[in-house]
Design a protein around this motif. Structure first.
Motif, mmCIF file in Angstrom:
data_model
loop_
_atom_site.group_PDB
_atom_site.id
_atom_site.type_symbol
_atom_site.label_atom_id
_atom_site.label_comp_id
_atom_site.label_asym_id
_atom_site.label_seq_id
_atom_site.Cartn_x
_atom_site.Cartn_y
_atom_site.Cartn_z
ATOM 1 N N ILE A 174 71.939 -34.161 1.115
ATOM 2 C CA ILE A 174 71.206 -33.586 2.246
ATOM 3 C C ILE A 174 70.074 -34.483 2.750
ATOM 4 C CG2 ILE A 174 69.774 -31.628 2.965
ATOM 5 C CD1 ILE A 174 72.848 -31.151 2.774
ATOM 6 N N PRO A 175 69.283 -35.139 1.884
ATOM 7 C CA PRO A 175 68.231 -36.020 2.418
ATOM 8 C C PRO A 175 68.774 -37.070 3.381
ATOM 9 C CG PRO A 175 67.856 -35.629 0.091
ATOM 10 C CD PRO A 175 69.200 -35.034 0.410
ATOM 11 N N LYS A 176 69.917 -37.661 3.052
ATOM 12 C CA LYS A 176 70.527 -38.669 3.917
ATOM 13 C C LYS A 176 71.054 -38.052 5.199
ATOM 14 C CE LYS A 176 72.493 -42.779 4.714
ATOM 15 N NZ LYS A 176 71.698 -44.023 4.898
ATOM 16 N N LEU A 177 71.808 -36.971 5.078
ATOM 17 C CA LEU A 177 72.440 -36.358 6.242
ATOM 18 C C LEU A 177 71.420 -35.737 7.196
ATOM 19 C CD1 LEU A 177 75.474 -34.633 4.480
ATOM 20 C CD2 LEU A 177 75.526 -36.690 5.902
ATOM 21 N N MET A 178 70.259 -35.346 6.673
ATOM 22 C CA MET A 178 69.226 -34.719 7.508
ATOM 23 C C MET A 178 68.161 -35.712 7.958
ATOM 24 S SD MET A 178 69.929 -31.543 8.073
ATOM 25 C CE MET A 178 68.344 -30.902 8.634
ATOM 26 N N GLY A 179 68.323 -36.969 7.630
ATOM 27 C CA GLY A 179 67.352 -37.967 8.052
ATOM 28 C C GLY A 179 65.992 -37.790 7.398
ATOM 29 N N LEU A 180 65.980 -37.377 6.119
ATOM 30 C CA LEU A 180 64.724 -37.090 5.420
ATOM 31 C C LEU A 180 64.615 -37.895 4.125
ATOM 32 C CD1 LEU A 180 64.707 -33.208 5.924
ATOM 33 C CD2 LEU A 180 63.170 -34.848 7.007
ATOM 34 N N GLU A 181 65.148 -39.087 4.145
ATOM 35 C CA GLU A 181 65.095 -39.951 2.960
ATOM 36 C C GLU A 181 63.730 -40.623 2.809
ATOM 37 O OE1 GLU A 181 69.105 -42.057 1.741
ATOM 38 O OE2 GLU A 181 68.637 -42.463 3.838
ATOM 39 N N ASN A 182 63.367 -40.882 1.565
ATOM 40 C CA ASN A 182 62.214 -41.732 1.222
ATOM 41 C C ASN A 182 60.914 -41.264 1.872
ATOM 42 O OD1 ASN A 182 63.997 -43.460 -0.228
ATOM 43 N ND2 ASN A 182 64.520 -44.508 1.679
ATOM 44 N N LEU A 183 60.711 -39.961 1.920
ATOM 45 C CA LEU A 183 59.487 -39.411 2.500
ATOM 46 C C LEU A 183 58.483 -38.991 1.437
ATOM 47 C CD1 LEU A 183 60.925 -37.222 5.414
ATOM 48 C CD2 LEU A 183 60.068 -39.565 5.510
ATOM 49 N N GLY A 184 58.774 -39.305 0.199
ATOM 50 C CA GLY A 184 57.893 -38.872 -0.875
ATOM 51 C C GLY A 184 58.232 -37.470 -1.332
ATOM 52 N N GLU A 185 57.533 -37.024 -2.378
ATOM 53 C CA GLU A 185 57.795 -35.690 -2.915
ATOM 54 C C GLU A 185 57.271 -34.608 -1.970
ATOM 55 O OE1 GLU A 185 56.386 -35.179 -6.849
ATOM 56 O OE2 GLU A 185 57.543 -36.843 -7.684
ATOM 57 N N PRO A 186 57.909 -33.445 -1.937
ATOM 58 C CA PRO A 186 57.437 -32.359 -1.077
ATOM 59 C C PRO A 186 56.088 -31.821 -1.541
ATOM 60 C CG PRO A 186 59.200 -31.596 -2.514
ATOM 61 C CD PRO A 186 59.124 -33.075 -2.686
ATOM 62 N N GLU A 187 55.341 -31.267 -0.594
ATOM 63 C CA GLU A 187 54.068 -30.643 -0.930
ATOM 64 C C GLU A 187 54.324 -29.329 -1.669
ATOM 65 O OE1 GLU A 187 51.803 -30.165 2.601
ATOM 66 O OE2 GLU A 187 51.857 -32.294 3.140
ATOM 67 N N MET A 188 53.256 -28.797 -2.265
ATOM 68 C CA MET A 188 53.373 -27.549 -3.002
ATOM 69 C C MET A 188 52.312 -26.561 -2.532
ATOM 70 S SD MET A 188 54.202 -28.937 -6.864
ATOM 71 C CE MET A 188 54.947 -27.394 -7.360
ATOM 72 N N THR A 189 52.618 -25.291 -2.634
ATOM 73 C CA THR A 189 51.657 -24.249 -2.292
ATOM 74 C C THR A 189 50.626 -24.132 -3.416
ATOM 75 O OG1 THR A 189 52.878 -22.483 -3.396
ATOM 76 C CG2 THR A 189 53.512 -22.998 -1.127
ATOM 77 N N PRO A 190 49.499 -23.460 -3.175
ATOM 78 C CA PRO A 190 48.530 -23.248 -4.256
ATOM 79 C C PRO A 190 49.137 -22.555 -5.477
ATOM 80 C CG PRO A 190 47.534 -22.725 -2.140
ATOM 81 C CD PRO A 190 48.988 -22.981 -1.880
ATOM 82 N N GLY A 191 50.176 -21.757 -5.253
ATOM 83 C CA GLY A 191 50.824 -21.066 -6.364
ATOM 84 C C GLY A 191 51.868 -21.898 -7.081
ATOM 85 N N GLY A 192 52.104 -23.140 -6.612
ATOM 86 C CA GLY A 192 53.033 -24.029 -7.293
ATOM 87 C C GLY A 192 54.447 -24.018 -6.757
ATOM 88 N N ALA A 193 54.683 -23.378 -5.608
ATOM 89 C CA ALA A 193 56.021 -23.368 -5.011
ATOM 90 C C ALA A 193 56.216 -24.607 -4.142
ATOM 91 C CB ALA A 193 56.222 -22.103 -4.178
#
Length: 294
Positions: A63-82
């Motif tokens: 999915i990262p490749k097909l959606m054009g979202l490669e190599n963007l770093g790790e996703p952010e997290m909510t204050p609750g850790g999600a």
């Protein structure tokens, strides 16, 4: 120590109304491309709906490749850790590919035992805040449909999903060869065994339309076998998607959304027009089934 008795209680994924699993018995049939196209088509056919895309292929996330979202770093997290999904073209996505270092995501294999896979899958299923999308942080937001790109086969991931999650239905992807249809049959029986309704079959690479003569060439064999398989399984044949070179090229560029988000590119390619038409018919059937689910 006393043992727990009774079946495991299935539950909904937080802030998600419907879950659709896109699966295949055999790898290499274009399942991930169909999953991305399905997500875009669902969004395009009902513009007010909110559609998400979850990649559960832990060992080979596409999915990262097909959606054009490669190599963007790790996703952010909510204050609750999600985990906060990464979004492109209005489709929020989550994948193991976002959680691995760039070198590992591109080259190094994920070598995990079953328990580690199950833990990762459960985190992707239940520890993602689908309300939190880039630029949109409404606490009242939710997804109407979450499309899940499953790994091939009938292993730990499929069993974990079937045991833990309320799934509205599964779409089985295959190519016309008998060897692929054999494994597709296993996928249908597996989902039914864990109580997940099968919405139907999508035959990918069903034919190639010659640009010179406009004839349909069934390169991977006659479609009669796939139609017969659908009948024998008591399952609907949702669509026969043609083999189109532009789809492969757009997927490599992370631009599959252009097939459904605009008319300029599609109007220049009969093949892309056929793909969009078939996928829109597939989504009509999917939406009809989802509307019947209370």
């Amino acid at each position: 120590m006393p043992r727990r008795s009774g079946a495991i209680q299935k539950r909904k994924i937080p802030h998600v109304k419907h879950v659709i699993a896109v699966a295949s018995g055999k790898g290499g049939v274009g399942k991930s491309t169909v999953a991305v196209n399905l997500a875009y088509a669902l969004s395009a056919t009902r513009p007010r709906s909110k559609i998400g895309l979850l990649d559960l292929d832990v060992f080979g996330p596409s999915i990262p490749k097909l959606m054009g979202l490669e190599n963007l770093g790790e996703p952010e997290m909510t204050p609750g850790g999600a985990l906060i999904p990464m979004t492109n073209n209005g489709i929020p996505t989550m994948s193991m590919g976002y959680l691995l270092p760039p070198s590992a995501a591109n080259d190094a294999p994920v070598v995990w035992r079953g328990l580690m896979v199950q833990k990762a899958v459960q985190q992707l299923l239940f520890d993602v805040d689908w309300r939190r999308r880039t630029g949109q942080h409404s606490e009242e937001d939710h997804l109407d449909v979450l499309v899940i790109d499953m790994p091939p086969g009938t292993g730990d991931v499929q069993l974990t999903l079937g045991q833990l999650v309320e799934v509205s239905g599964a779409v089985i992807v295959s190519t016309p060869q008998d060897v692929a249809l054999l494994d597709a049959r296993k996928g249908v029986h597996m989902f039914r065994k864990v109580g997940i309704p099968v919405l139907g079959l999508v035959i990918n690479s069903a034919y190639y339309r010659c640009p010179s003569c406009s004839d349909k060439h069934q390169i991977f064999g006659s479609l009669d076998s796939s139609r017969q398989a659908a009948d024998e399984l008591g399952s609907r044949l949702l669509g026969e998607v043609p083999m189109v070179s532009e789809v492969s090229s757009l997927g490599d560029q992370g631009k599959l959304g252009e097939v459904f988000l605009g008319d300029t590119l599609v109007s220049q390619s009969r093949g892309l027009e056929e793909v969009r038409s078939v996928m829109e018919k597939v989504t009509e059937s999917v939406w009809k089934k989802l509307d019947e689910v209370i």
